[in-house]
Write a protein that holds these residues in place. Structure first.
Motif, short mmCIF file in Angstrom:
data_model
loop_
_atom_site.label_atom_id
_atom_site.label_comp_id
_atom_site.label_asym_id
_atom_site.label_seq_id
_atom_site.Cartn_x
_atom_site.Cartn_y
_atom_site.Cartn_z
N TRP A 197 11.26 22.58 26.99
CA TRP A 197 10.52 22.58 28.26
C TRP A 197 9.23 23.37 28.18
O TRP A 197 8.23 23.08 28.65
CB TRP A 197 11.26 22.71 29.62
N ASN A 198 9.45 24.64 27.56
CA ASN A 198 8.26 25.53 27.45
C ASN A 198 7.29 25.06 26.61
O ASN A 198 6.05 24.99 26.57
CB ASN A 198 8.78 26.78 26.84
N THR B 11 3.36 24.35 34.39
CA THR B 11 4.61 24.35 34.94
C THR B 11 4.85 23.81 36.39
O THR B 11 5.76 23.16 36.50
CB THR B 11 5.04 25.79 35.12
N ASN B 12 3.98 24.04 37.19
CA ASN B 12 4.02 23.48 38.70
C ASN B 12 3.99 21.89 38.59
O ASN B 12 4.66 21.11 39.18
CB ASN B 12 3.09 24.00 39.54
N SER C 284 7.18 20.40 36.99
CA SER C 284 8.24 20.60 38.19
C SER C 284 8.02 19.49 39.14
O SER C 284 9.04 18.85 39.70
CB SER C 284 8.18 22.08 38.65
N ARG D 157 14.83 20.98 36.27
CA ARG D 157 15.02 20.16 34.96
C ARG D 157 16.04 19.64 34.41
O ARG D 157 16.77 18.41 34.09
CB ARG D 157 14.45 21.02 33.95
N THR E 58 5.31 22.51 28.47
CA THR E 58 4.56 23.05 29.24
C THR E 58 3.21 23.50 28.91
O THR E 58 1.95 23.35 29.16
CB THR E 58 5.19 24.12 29.80
N GLY F 10 0.72 28.31 34.14
CA GLY F 10 1.36 28.06 35.47
C GLY F 10 1.16 26.82 36.22
O GLY F 10 2.15 26.43 36.71
#
Length: 236
Positions: free
Chosen positions: A66-67, A85-86, A89, A162, A70, A82
């Motif tokens: 997932w990183n 990431t939002n 999500s 996730r 991102t 950041g």
């Protein structure tokens, strides 16, 4: 005379026990029994999960799937890590709708506690010195991540954003956790790489190992909830 067969469930049966990942709304999760075990298990699982994430990051041998997604999203859209990431999500939570995955207290605490635990771990965890230490961080982080992931999921207070994709697909497809989790991690990793994310040896190892590890550990740590009796027809 043939001895009676054992009534104890086999490991294979435990892995397909619907009580491992029951579908409950937030109210049912809070009302469910065995809270004296479930609440500490949830908190320990989330805090340990955050610490395990930082172990993997500090290893320097590759981020989790997932990183990678991102990072790739941030690179391709020209936004910060950041904001990426939002965005991910939000998209993941929207994907819960067709999966009919209900959120719970654990969903909110996941957002609050995992990041806090990761930052706290980063403040006290020394950087690995040499390749052997880096491999040790990677292996320890991988096993810890799978264990604490299974631990908080097994508390039945709702998955994180996730993990909700995984639990929803497990119930929808009736496939084992190991198969679903591995498919998600590999797909996310490939998508992130195509978008420009960085993939390392650790990334591949985590993507291929997390599913089998979580699938093995979840039956061992999941809290068995007593079945809820069906209402008797005709009673008020």
């Amino acid at each position: 005379m043939t001895p009676p067969a054992s009534t104890a469930p086999t490991p294979a049966a435990l892995r397909h026990d619907p009580r491992l990942l029951p579908r409950m709304n937030a109210f049912a999760q809070v009302r469910a029994a065995r809270k004296t075990r479930r609440v500490p298990q949830l908190l320990l699982g989330l805090l340990g999960y955050g610490a395990a994430v930082m172990l993997l990051v500090q290893s320097g041998l590759g981020a989790a799937s997932w990183n990678v997604l991102t990072e790739g999203t941030a690179t391709s859209l020209g936004i910060s890590f950041g904001w990426a990431t939002n965005l991910i999500s939000l998209l993941v939570l929207i994907a819960w709708i067709p999966l009919r995955e209900p959120p719970g207290p654990g969903t909110l605490l996941n957002v609050a506690l995992v990041g806090f635990a990761a930052d706290a771990t980063a403040a006290v965890l020394p950087a690995p010195r040499g390749p052997l230490a880096a491999v040790g961080y990677l292996v320890l982080g991988l096993v810890a991540l799978a264990f604490f992931d299974a631990l908080y999921l097994g508390a039945h207070f709702g998955p994180g954003p996730r993990d909700g994709i995984m639990t929803g697909l497990v119930r929808l497809t009736r496939l084992p956790v190991a198969v679903v989790r591995t498919a998600i991690d590999v797909a996310v990793c490939c998508a992130g790489w195509l978008l420009g994310g960085t993939v390392g040896v650790g990334t591949v190892l985590v993507a291929l190992s997390m599913g089998p590890l979580v699938g093995f550990l979840l039956p061992l740590v999941a809290v068995r909830l007593p079945p809820v009796p069906a209402p008797v027809r005709g009673t008020p």
